[in-house]
Design an enzyme around this catalytic site. Sequence first.
Site, PDB file in Angstrom:
ATOM      1  CG  ASP A   9      32.891 -82.412-160.076  1.00 32.34           C
ATOM      2  OD1 ASP A   9      33.460 -81.937-161.097  1.00 32.34           O
ATOM      3  OD2 ASP A   9      32.596 -81.714-159.089  1.00 32.34           O
ATOM      4  CB  CYS A  66      36.153 -81.143-158.764  1.00 32.00           C
ATOM      5  SG  CYS A  66      37.199 -80.280-157.581  1.00 32.00           S
ATOM      6  CB  THR A  68      37.740 -74.968-157.178  1.00 32.31           C
ATOM      7  OG1 THR A  68      37.363 -75.999-156.238  1.00 32.31           O
ATOM      8  CG2 THR A  68      36.605 -73.971-157.319  1.00 32.31           C
ATOM      9  CG  HIS A  99      61.037 -79.686-154.674  1.00 32.07           C
ATOM     10  ND1 HIS A  99      61.247 -78.435-154.162  1.00 32.07           N
ATOM     11  CD2 HIS A  99      62.047 -79.909-155.553  1.00 32.07           C
ATOM     12  CE1 HIS A  99      62.346 -77.901-154.700  1.00 32.07           C
ATOM     13  NE2 HIS A  99      62.837 -78.780-155.570  1.00 32.07           N
ATOM     14  CG  HIS A 134      63.133 -82.731-152.489  1.00 33.05           C
ATOM     15  ND1 HIS A 134      62.742 -81.542-151.922  1.00 33.05           N
ATOM     16  CD2 HIS A 134      64.071 -82.426-153.411  1.00 33.05           C
ATOM     17  CE1 HIS A 134      63.409 -80.546-152.482  1.00 33.05           C
ATOM     18  NE2 HIS A 134      64.230 -81.056-153.392  1.00 33.05           N
TER      19      HIS A 134
HETATM   20  C1  RB5 Z   1      30.549 -78.550-158.157  1.00 31.65           C
HETATM   21  O1  RB5 Z   1      29.593 -77.571-158.336  1.00 31.65           O
HETATM   22  C2  RB5 Z   1      31.749 -77.997-157.407  1.00 31.65           C
HETATM   23  O2  RB5 Z   1      31.392 -77.724-156.101  1.00 31.65           O
HETATM   24  C3  RB5 Z   1      32.889 -78.990-157.444  1.00 31.65           C
HETATM   25  O3  RB5 Z   1      33.218 -79.277-158.761  1.00 31.65           O
HETATM   26  C4  RB5 Z   1      34.189 -78.554-156.815  1.00 31.65           C
HETATM   27  O4  RB5 Z   1      34.625 -77.349-157.327  1.00 31.65           O
HETATM   28  C5  RB5 Z   1      34.250 -78.612-155.356  1.00 31.65           C
HETATM   29  O5  RB5 Z   1      35.262 -78.306-154.721  1.00 31.65           O
END
Ligand code: RB5
Length: 153
Positions: A9, A66, A68, A99, A134
């Site tokens: 994203d 993304c 996180t 695994h 596994h």
């Molecule tokens: C975008 O601001 C953020 O929410 C997205 O990149 C992600 O971290 C969501 O889990």
Amino acid sequence: MKKLVIASDHAGFELKQCVIESLSQDGILVEDLGPKSTNSVDYPDYGIKVAQSIINKEVERGIVICGTGIGMSIVVNRFPGVRGTLCGDVYTAKMCREHNDSNLLIMGGRVVGKGLALEIVNTWLATSFEGGRHQRRLDKINQIDSILIEGEK
Ligand code: RB5
């Protein structure tokens, strides 16, 4: 490795570009499923594209990024047959291949720096699934998938 797909994203865009550049330099074919800029987008739209390429067997493995890695993790692991693994360290990148036979690497572009991210990618690509006990565990996961698919009919 025949071909990889990758998507992000807006929060993962910069790291996605860095990973594409590195893989291309290493001669690995990587298809970029977007986005094309840092304009704000919704991560499910891009996670779905990569997960679909895997379940449709267009590619064996993919990478999604993304902010996180959490949103992408939730999205891609709703697809039976996708084994998406969120990695923020090299040990996990190795173990999730050995695994868990990870077929989708997930990273947080706001969590890992570029140097670490490239080490994670290279380790994840270079490590093979160990099979054996596994595989038995993966078979049990596949059984859950079958129950869910049957329940939807
Ligand atoms: C975008 O601001 C953020 O929410 C997205 O990149 C992600 O971290 C969501 O889990």
